[in-house]
Write an enzyme that holds these catalytic residues in place. Structure first.
Site, mmCIF file in Angstrom:
data_model
loop_
_atom_site.group_PDB
_atom_site.id
_atom_site.type_symbol
_atom_site.label_atom_id
_atom_site.label_comp_id
_atom_site.label_asym_id
_atom_site.label_seq_id
_atom_site.Cartn_x
_atom_site.Cartn_y
_atom_site.Cartn_z
ATOM 1 C CB THR A 126 -0.919 0.012 1.240
ATOM 2 O OG1 THR A 126 -1.469 1.311 1.412
ATOM 3 C CG2 THR A 126 -0.173 -0.334 2.517
ATOM 4 C CD GLU A 128 -3.451 3.558 4.145
ATOM 5 O OE1 GLU A 128 -3.388 3.495 5.374
ATOM 6 O OE2 GLU A 128 -4.514 3.395 3.513
HETATM 7 P P1 NAD Z 1 -9.985 -7.172 2.356
HETATM 8 O O1 NAD Z 1 -9.964 -6.853 3.805
HETATM 9 O O2 NAD Z 1 -11.207 -6.911 1.558
HETATM 10 O O3 NAD Z 1 -9.658 -8.732 2.146
HETATM 11 C C1 NAD Z 1 -8.662 -9.402 2.844
HETATM 12 C C2 NAD Z 1 -8.834 -10.902 2.592
HETATM 13 O O4 NAD Z 1 -7.775 -11.590 3.279
HETATM 14 C C3 NAD Z 1 -10.147 -11.461 3.137
HETATM 15 O O5 NAD Z 1 -10.727 -12.323 2.185
HETATM 16 C C4 NAD Z 1 -9.730 -12.227 4.382
HETATM 17 O O6 NAD Z 1 -10.576 -13.319 4.680
HETATM 18 C C5 NAD Z 1 -8.337 -12.686 3.979
HETATM 19 N N1 NAD Z 1 -7.479 -12.971 5.144
HETATM 20 C C6 NAD Z 1 -7.289 -12.186 6.247
HETATM 21 N N2 NAD Z 1 -6.440 -12.791 7.095
HETATM 22 C C7 NAD Z 1 -6.064 -13.972 6.510
HETATM 23 C C8 NAD Z 1 -5.185 -15.003 6.876
HETATM 24 N N3 NAD Z 1 -4.519 -14.978 8.041
HETATM 25 N N4 NAD Z 1 -5.019 -16.054 6.038
HETATM 26 C C9 NAD Z 1 -5.702 -16.101 4.859
HETATM 27 N N5 NAD Z 1 -6.554 -15.138 4.458
HETATM 28 C C10 NAD Z 1 -6.731 -14.076 5.268
HETATM 29 O O7 NAD Z 1 -8.723 -6.436 1.755
HETATM 30 P P2 NAD Z 1 -8.531 -5.755 0.322
HETATM 31 O O8 NAD Z 1 -9.059 -4.373 0.362
HETATM 32 O O9 NAD Z 1 -8.991 -6.692 -0.726
HETATM 33 O O10 NAD Z 1 -6.939 -5.644 0.298
HETATM 34 C C11 NAD Z 1 -6.149 -6.677 -0.288
HETATM 35 C C12 NAD Z 1 -4.688 -6.291 -0.133
HETATM 36 O O11 NAD Z 1 -4.443 -5.045 -0.766
HETATM 37 C C13 NAD Z 1 -4.254 -6.135 1.326
HETATM 38 O O12 NAD Z 1 -2.968 -6.703 1.467
HETATM 39 C C14 NAD Z 1 -4.216 -4.632 1.535
HETATM 40 O O13 NAD Z 1 -3.238 -4.282 2.490
HETATM 41 C C15 NAD Z 1 -3.841 -4.155 0.140
HETATM 42 N N6 NAD Z 1 -4.322 -2.795 -0.179
HETATM 43 C C16 NAD Z 1 -5.646 -2.504 -0.173
HETATM 44 C C17 NAD Z 1 -6.079 -1.231 -0.517
HETATM 45 C C18 NAD Z 1 -7.534 -0.872 -0.578
HETATM 46 O O14 NAD Z 1 -7.848 0.282 -0.924
HETATM 47 N N7 NAD Z 1 -8.465 -1.766 -0.298
HETATM 48 C C19 NAD Z 1 -5.152 -0.242 -0.830
HETATM 49 C C20 NAD Z 1 -3.798 -0.557 -0.781
HETATM 50 C C21 NAD Z 1 -3.404 -1.856 -0.483
HETATM 51 P P1 TYD Z 2 -10.634 4.423 4.275
HETATM 52 O O1 TYD Z 2 -11.578 3.994 3.201
HETATM 53 O O2 TYD Z 2 -10.755 3.818 5.622
HETATM 54 O O3 TYD Z 2 -9.161 4.194 3.679
HETATM 55 P P2 TYD Z 2 -7.726 4.669 4.262
HETATM 56 O O4 TYD Z 2 -7.885 5.187 5.636
HETATM 57 O O5 TYD Z 2 -6.941 3.397 4.240
HETATM 58 O O6 TYD Z 2 -7.217 5.694 3.303
HETATM 59 O O7 TYD Z 2 -10.741 5.994 4.439
HETATM 60 C C1 TYD Z 2 -10.537 6.858 3.344
HETATM 61 C C2 TYD Z 2 -10.678 8.275 3.842
HETATM 62 O O8 TYD Z 2 -12.030 8.495 4.270
HETATM 63 C C3 TYD Z 2 -9.814 8.579 5.045
HETATM 64 O O9 TYD Z 2 -9.359 9.934 4.950
HETATM 65 C C4 TYD Z 2 -10.761 8.440 6.220
HETATM 66 C C5 TYD Z 2 -12.082 8.900 5.633
HETATM 67 N N1 TYD Z 2 -13.286 8.292 6.242
HETATM 68 C C6 TYD Z 2 -14.323 9.096 6.733
HETATM 69 O O10 TYD Z 2 -14.239 10.334 6.682
HETATM 70 N N2 TYD Z 2 -15.427 8.484 7.261
HETATM 71 C C7 TYD Z 2 -15.534 7.131 7.347
HETATM 72 O O11 TYD Z 2 -16.567 6.627 7.883
HETATM 73 C C8 TYD Z 2 -14.482 6.322 6.826
HETATM 74 C C9 TYD Z 2 -14.570 4.822 6.883
HETATM 75 C C10 TYD Z 2 -13.377 6.945 6.265
#
Ligand code: NAD
Ligand code: TYD
Length: 337
Positions: A126, A128
């Protein structure tokens, strides 16, 4: 046939990736290892569960014996690690599981990948991990890691471990660092699906702080194509930032959602800010674009409409996801704000 182990493939991004690979890569077998935490949902893969090139396995990435058995049984040649605890707010209320899965779980996968001579380990990370930006500048792959939340600290730790396994043991790897994803099948704890769900149900939209925190939004399908491109084309040891070139303050995103759904601005409710809230993320994705010829396929304006329309036409999926534990989570997280 290319055999890949996808972890976390029942979550938001992982399930979109699995669907994309099964639909677009006829020579790829996907073994999908997922623990099915609150964020994992087999409904995300409903029409693919019986697919001949998809093997779903319910289990933990921290289970070394299971991971090794799967690598042997399916002659796995690459691992794409999506599995994680992924929500910043939850990492503030309960950081321990973030270390267990994101750090220790990744370590288990790395040891298995090393011992079984896996030809490529792709860590889905990420932006982040870079920390927070002021009003200027963008994260590049050279930006030093400076994570601020327990979530981002756990992801940065995992990134360091991946690099260390490359450096010390010669494990072939890549790391992708993407910005905030949005799109179909995202669990409504994250900003965009939470706001859509609340607006549809005429509930308050909880805006943290002044609502002027900036995120760089990436359509989930475009993130998936970037990961596939890395898996296919990237030299080992390279790290790639993946971004949508769509920086927006949260309030702008929320107003767009209200507008599209025909709901009033009066639903916006300013609530207590997130502790340690990162002000701004912005990604310089020029390495992905120049070296791997990747491009996002949609603008934010196109992607957000597709996303809202998907949620509006998948009300059963949404209703199932927000039943039960979600209500408890919502009350705990938002009642004191
Ligand atoms: P998500 O929370 O929707 O899904 C995570 C999945 O991992 C779930 O299906 C959960 O059951 C599985 N999981 C959790 N712990 C586990 C374990 N110990 N063993 C096996 N499976 C396990 O997450 P996402 O939003 O799909 O994110 C996927 C990846 O992308 C993560 O590594 C996250 O850090 C990264 N990422 C996400 C975002 C975003 O905006 N969603 C942004 C940057 C990076
Ligand atoms: P989020 O979707 O949790 O992603 P991340 O914190 O990993 O960037 O949040 C995106 C932005 O939205 C972040 O600035 C926090 C804000 N936010 C709210 O203002 N209200 C909410 O209820 C949530 C979940 C997030």
């Amino acid at each position: 046939m290319r055999n890949i182990l996808v972890t976390g493939g029942a979550g938001f991004i992982g399930s979109n990736f699995v669907r994309m690979v099964l639909a677009e890569q006829p020579d790829c077998l996907v073994v999908n290892l997922d623990k099915l935490t609150y964020a994992g949902n087999l409904e995300n893969l409903a029409e693919y569960l019986e697919h001949e090139r998809h093997k779903f396995v319910h289990g933990d990435i921290g289970d070394a014996a299971l991971v090794e058995r799967l690598i042997d049984e399916y002659a796995i040649d690459a691992i794409v690690n999506f599995a994680a605890e992924s929500h910043v707010d939850r990492s503030i209320t309960g950081p321990k599981i973030f270390i267990d899965t994101n750090v220790s779980g990744t370590l288990t996968l790395l040891e298995a990948a090393r011992d079984k001579n896996i030809s490529r380990f792709v860590q889905v990370s990420t932006d982040e991990v870079y920390g927070s930006l002021g009003s200027e500048g963008m994260f590049t792959e050279q930006t030093p890691l400076s994570p601020n939340s327990p979530y981002s600290a756990s992801k940065a730790s995992a990134d360091h471990l991946v690099c260390a396994f490359g450096h010390t043991f010669g494990l072939p790897y890549n790391i992708t660092r993407c910005s905030n994803n949005y799109g179909q099948y995202q669990f409504p704890e994250k900003l965009i699906p939470l706001m859509i769900n609340n607006a549809v149900n005429d509930k308050d939209l909880p805006v943290y702080g002044d609502g002027m925190y900036v995120r760089d939004w990436l359509y989930v399908y475009d993130h998936c194509t970037a990961i596939w491109r890395v898996l296919e084309k990237a030299p080992s040891g390279e790290i790639y930032n993946v971004g949508g070139c769509n920086e927006k303050p949260n309030l702008e995103v929320i107003r767009l959602i209200l507008d599209h759904l025909g709901k009033p601005d009066s639903l916006i409710k300013y609530v207590k800010d997130r502790p340690g809230h990162d002000r701004r993320y912005a990604i310089d994705a020029s390495k992905m674009i120049d070296e791997l010829d990747w491009r996002p396929s949609v603008t934010f304006e196109e992607g957000i409409v597709k996303t809202m329309d998907w949620y509006l036409s998948n009300t059963t999926w949404l209703a199932n996801v927000v039943s039960g534990d979600y209500q408890k989570y919502y009350e705990t997280m938002y009642s004191g704000r």
